[in-house]
Scaffold this motif. Sequence first.
Motif, short mmCIF file in Angstrom:
data_model
loop_
_atom_site.label_atom_id
_atom_site.label_comp_id
_atom_site.label_asym_id
_atom_site.label_seq_id
_atom_site.Cartn_x
_atom_site.Cartn_y
_atom_site.Cartn_z
N ARG A 49 7.76 6.98 -15.33
CA ARG A 49 7.22 6.32 -16.52
C ARG A 49 7.29 4.79 -16.33
NH1 ARG A 49 7.09 8.45 -21.49
NH2 ARG A 49 6.23 10.25 -20.39
N GLN A 50 8.43 4.30 -15.91
CA GLN A 50 8.54 2.90 -15.51
C GLN A 50 8.64 2.87 -13.99
OE1 GLN A 50 11.82 0.58 -17.05
NE2 GLN A 50 11.39 -1.15 -15.74
N PHE A 51 7.87 2.01 -13.38
CA PHE A 51 7.91 1.89 -11.93
C PHE A 51 7.72 0.43 -11.57
CE2 PHE A 51 3.59 2.27 -13.25
CZ PHE A 51 2.82 1.56 -12.35
N HIS A 52 7.85 0.14 -10.29
CA HIS A 52 7.71 -1.24 -9.83
C HIS A 52 6.58 -1.30 -8.82
CE1 HIS A 52 11.76 -1.00 -11.50
NE2 HIS A 52 11.64 -2.29 -11.70
N GLN A 53 5.83 -2.36 -8.90
CA GLN A 53 4.58 -2.43 -8.13
C GLN A 53 4.45 -3.78 -7.47
OE1 GLN A 53 0.94 -0.58 -9.83
NE2 GLN A 53 0.11 -2.65 -9.81
N ILE A 54 3.91 -3.76 -6.25
CA ILE A 54 3.49 -5.00 -5.61
C ILE A 54 1.97 -4.93 -5.47
CG2 ILE A 54 5.63 -5.38 -4.34
CD1 ILE A 54 4.24 -4.24 -1.86
N GLY A 55 1.34 -6.07 -5.44
CA GLY A 55 -0.10 -6.08 -5.32
C GLY A 55 -0.59 -7.37 -4.70
N ALA A 56 -1.76 -7.29 -4.06
CA ALA A 56 -2.39 -8.46 -3.47
C ALA A 56 -3.85 -8.50 -3.89
CB ALA A 56 -2.28 -8.42 -1.95
N GLU A 57 -4.33 -9.65 -4.26
CA GLU A 57 -5.71 -9.81 -4.72
C GLU A 57 -6.35 -11.00 -4.01
OE1 GLU A 57 -6.23 -7.38 -6.79
OE2 GLU A 57 -4.16 -6.96 -7.36
N LEU A 58 -7.58 -10.83 -3.57
CA LEU A 58 -8.37 -11.91 -2.98
C LEU A 58 -9.58 -12.12 -3.88
CD1 LEU A 58 -9.09 -13.94 -0.86
CD2 LEU A 58 -9.79 -12.09 0.67
N ILE A 59 -9.60 -13.24 -4.56
CA ILE A 59 -10.59 -13.50 -5.61
C ILE A 59 -11.58 -14.54 -5.13
CG2 ILE A 59 -10.91 -14.23 -8.01
CD1 ILE A 59 -7.97 -13.38 -8.48
N GLY A 60 -12.86 -14.22 -5.22
CA GLY A 60 -13.91 -15.18 -4.87
C GLY A 60 -14.87 -14.68 -3.82
N PRO A 61 -14.40 -14.26 -2.62
CA PRO A 61 -15.34 -13.87 -1.57
C PRO A 61 -16.02 -12.53 -1.86
CG PRO A 61 -13.19 -14.46 -0.66
CD PRO A 61 -13.02 -14.32 -2.13
N SER A 62 -17.29 -12.45 -1.56
CA SER A 62 -18.04 -11.20 -1.76
C SER A 62 -18.39 -10.53 -0.44
CB SER A 62 -19.33 -11.49 -2.55
OG SER A 62 -20.12 -12.45 -1.86
N GLU A 63 -17.93 -11.11 0.68
CA GLU A 63 -18.26 -10.58 1.99
C GLU A 63 -17.31 -9.44 2.37
OE1 GLU A 63 -19.62 -14.61 1.40
OE2 GLU A 63 -17.60 -13.74 1.36
N PRO A 64 -17.77 -8.48 3.19
CA PRO A 64 -16.92 -7.37 3.62
C PRO A 64 -15.71 -7.81 4.43
CG PRO A 64 -19.06 -7.31 4.73
CD PRO A 64 -19.17 -8.32 3.65
N LEU A 65 -15.76 -9.00 5.03
CA LEU A 65 -14.59 -9.50 5.75
C LEU A 65 -13.39 -9.63 4.83
CD1 LEU A 65 -13.12 -10.70 8.17
CD2 LEU A 65 -14.17 -12.92 7.63
N ALA A 66 -13.62 -10.01 3.57
CA ALA A 66 -12.53 -10.13 2.61
C ALA A 66 -11.87 -8.78 2.37
CB ALA A 66 -13.04 -10.70 1.29
N ASP A 67 -12.68 -7.73 2.24
CA ASP A 67 -12.15 -6.38 2.05
C ASP A 67 -11.31 -5.97 3.26
OD1 ASP A 67 -14.71 -6.90 0.72
OD2 ASP A 67 -14.47 -4.91 -0.15
N ALA A 68 -11.82 -6.27 4.46
CA ALA A 68 -11.11 -5.90 5.68
C ALA A 68 -9.78 -6.63 5.78
CB ALA A 68 -11.98 -6.20 6.90
N GLU A 69 -9.77 -7.90 5.41
CA GLU A 69 -8.53 -8.68 5.50
C GLU A 69 -7.48 -8.16 4.51
OE1 GLU A 69 -7.04 -13.32 5.63
OE2 GLU A 69 -8.79 -12.80 4.43
N VAL A 70 -7.92 -7.80 3.31
CA VAL A 70 -7.00 -7.26 2.31
C VAL A 70 -6.41 -5.94 2.79
CG1 VAL A 70 -6.94 -6.18 0.03
CG2 VAL A 70 -7.96 -8.44 0.31
N ILE A 71 -7.25 -5.08 3.36
CA ILE A 71 -6.76 -3.80 3.87
C ILE A 71 -5.79 -4.02 5.03
CG2 ILE A 71 -7.46 -1.69 5.07
CD1 ILE A 71 -10.06 -1.78 3.43
N ALA A 72 -6.13 -4.97 5.92
CA ALA A 72 -5.25 -5.27 7.05
C ALA A 72 -3.90 -5.79 6.59
CB ALA A 72 -5.92 -6.29 7.97
N CYS A 73 -3.90 -6.57 5.52
CA CYS A 73 -2.64 -7.06 4.95
C CYS A 73 -1.77 -5.89 4.51
CB CYS A 73 -2.94 -7.99 3.77
SG CYS A 73 -1.48 -8.50 2.83
#
Length: 336
Positions: free
Chosen positions: A26-50
């Motif tokens: 019910r209560q849990f702890h979460q980490i997250g990363a967000e890349l805001i602004g780029p619309s290119e697929p490279l941004a998606d790949a970099e986030v996944i690689a992270c």
Amino acid sequence: TQSLPQKVFYAGPMFRYERPQKGRYRQFHQIGAELIGPSEPLADAEVIACGWDILKALGISDDVTLELNTLGDAESKLNYRAALVSYFSDHKAQLSEESELRLDRNPMRILDSKDDGDRRLVAHSPTIEPYLSKSAATFYKNLQEKLANFNIYPTINPRIVRGLDYYSHTAFEFVTTALGSQGTVMAGGRYDGLVEEMGGPKVAAVGWAAGIERLSMLCQKTVDAPRSVFIIPHNPSKNLLMPPHPLESQFEGLALEALQELRNAWIRAEISYSGSPKRRMERANKANARFAVFMPSYDAADGEKQNLFGVRDLDDGSQTFVKRDDLIQYIKSRLK
């Protein structure tokens, strides 16, 4: 929006209005990363690689598989929705009650159903790729090429979906079989419509989130704490192990200076607060310390040892005197 792209990382407690399950509280702890602004697929790949790098650093990547899908753009989703409605309408009598309601509201959510009957229907349902627009198909192909540049080769899973309209294109999950039915340890995707839906401008974004509890359940390896240096603020005089003099303020000051210098050099250090020299040595051994460091001798009979620290190796019993300025380097060389 005046200084894009922005990279954001967060960590903290979260709450879900659901029945608790193994690894899903019910209560849990979460980490997250967000890349805001780029619309290119490279941004998606970099986030996944992270995310992948984090799982490797935790030593759990061998137990985890990356699954990837595309949700397409608005045109793709409209075409795919029509195909799903047509397919599931032909099998409406076999749908669960919840999926029957989803058929009108959001048929893509049926693909995520946990009902056994629904899953049998989903196994033969249309996938999105034939319904992708040309631009969406190009985006998906480019993403996979960028991931290959990061040496990441995902498993394509056309059943990964997102239930909210602001998601588009990339959807991915890092999954494991080590946690039972709750197998997703990190998940994310592209959500270009979220900022605008919340009242802001149209801004592209991609990110992921991971549950710390699930990650910790996969971390089977334990790392031993580094062994410490035990500071004993006594005048060693002629006998390093049995100093005859009680603790004096001048030795305490030197001890605290040495303690802080060791810690500033990223060497784990502790100080003995009270007790006889013998008792303090017992504590050092009980703490599994690697070295015991005694304060310098000021005994006139030990003139050659003035302003030297006595260092005893608690593994082999050897002992020596080290100049104060050389203490850090000496400890580091022996800790390797």
